[in-house]
Design a protein around this motif. Sequence first.
Motif, PDB file in Angstrom:
ATOM      1  N   TRP A   1      49.139  39.802  36.941  1.00 58.39           N
ATOM      2  CA  TRP A   1      48.383  40.604  37.907  1.00 58.39           C
ATOM      3  C   TRP A   1      46.885  40.379  37.692  1.00 58.39           C
ATOM      4  N   SER A   2      46.107  40.654  38.734  1.00 60.82           N
ATOM      5  CA  SER A   2      44.663  40.352  38.754  1.00 60.82           C
ATOM      6  C   SER A   2      44.407  38.894  38.370  1.00 60.82           C
ATOM      7  N   PRO A   3      45.037  37.941  39.051  1.00 60.36           N
ATOM      8  CA  PRO A   3      44.913  36.533  38.663  1.00 60.36           C
ATOM      9  C   PRO A   3      43.537  35.924  38.905  1.00 60.36           C
ATOM     10  N   PHE A   4      42.640  36.639  39.584  1.00 53.46           N
ATOM     11  CA  PHE A   4      41.290  36.120  39.822  1.00 53.46           C
ATOM     12  C   PHE A   4      40.210  36.991  39.179  1.00 53.46           C
ATOM     13  N   GLN A   5      40.633  37.999  38.430  1.00 54.74           N
ATOM     14  CA  GLN A   5      39.684  38.941  37.831  1.00 54.74           C
ATOM     15  C   GLN A   5      39.283  38.505  36.429  1.00 54.74           C
ATOM     16  N   TYR A   6      38.086  38.889  36.015  1.00 54.50           N
ATOM     17  CA  TYR A   6      37.692  38.792  34.610  1.00 54.50           C
ATOM     18  C   TYR A   6      37.507  40.202  34.080  1.00 54.50           C
ATOM     19  N   GLY A   7      37.721  40.372  32.757  1.00 57.70           N
ATOM     20  CA  GLY A   7      37.656  41.717  32.187  1.00 57.70           C
ATOM     21  C   GLY A   7      38.740  42.591  32.777  1.00 57.70           C
TER      22      GLY A   7
END
Length: 305
Positions: free
Chosen positions: A214-220
């Motif tokens: 999940w959140s494959p494009f998020q950092y942190g």
Amino acid sequence: MRTINLGNSTLEVPVIAVGCMRINSLDKAEAERFVQTALEEGANFFDHADIYGGGTCEEIFSDAIQMNDDIREKIIIQSKCGIRKGSFDFSKEHILESVDGILNRLRTDYLDILLLHRPDALVEPDEVAEAFNRLESSGKVRHFGVSNQNPMQIQLLKKSVKQPFVANQLQLSITNANMISNGINVNMENDPAVNRDGSVLDYCRLNDITIQPWSPFQYGFFEGVFLGSDKFPELNQKIDEIAKKYEVSNTTIATAWLLRHPAKMQPVIGTMNIERLQDCCKAGDIYLTREEWYEIYRAAGNVLP
């Protein structure tokens, strides 16, 4: 859309899961266009949770897809339960009550998959087993899994739960790749070597549990998207370079990076933007080389020993 078997089940699913956490940000017409586009792309796997929009996301989805028996048999629905305001709850009563609410909001008689949403420190495995047995025997849930759980937490549940876990939803992206990095930096005295998850990646592979990033494009932790961010110039330069080679977008390449891993993951895409959804779906046709995969990994600041 390329497909995989979910876990050790015979359930064939697309390699992209459509996350519906933000579908309540769309109006009725936009939601209808979004789910129709997903179906046209072969992305017929929809991920929900009772906590998303306080349940409204499931209601909006069922209206947008115009849920009926014919439509239901053409789609795969996964939902999650266990998060309550200020606490987590894996009690038998809460699981059963939550599933009834989910089914009512989705206007369906069954879920293809139910995940326990994050770990509950007060979990009683016997209660989870009772709930799962009742849900399975009644036909309300066909497959089961977990979210954000490490190997020992899964093993604790398996002490009582007889149903196989087909999925484990975990945060993973190019910039949040500790579950990969600690396996590369074994026995090294550096931060990437710290095993923060009990080798959950290897555990899931050994036990045929599909990892759903999940959140494959998020950092942190929801700090922002790394694509196009000036915080990751080297990474974006490398992704753009490879995207140009394949004549696709940077979103496609970032998704393809996850799909290239031999664990046969199924990223959960949270965008409500139709063009980005289509770009994610194109990743199923891209197979990065080993060199390209490692180039992207290193460009994100990940180190090799």
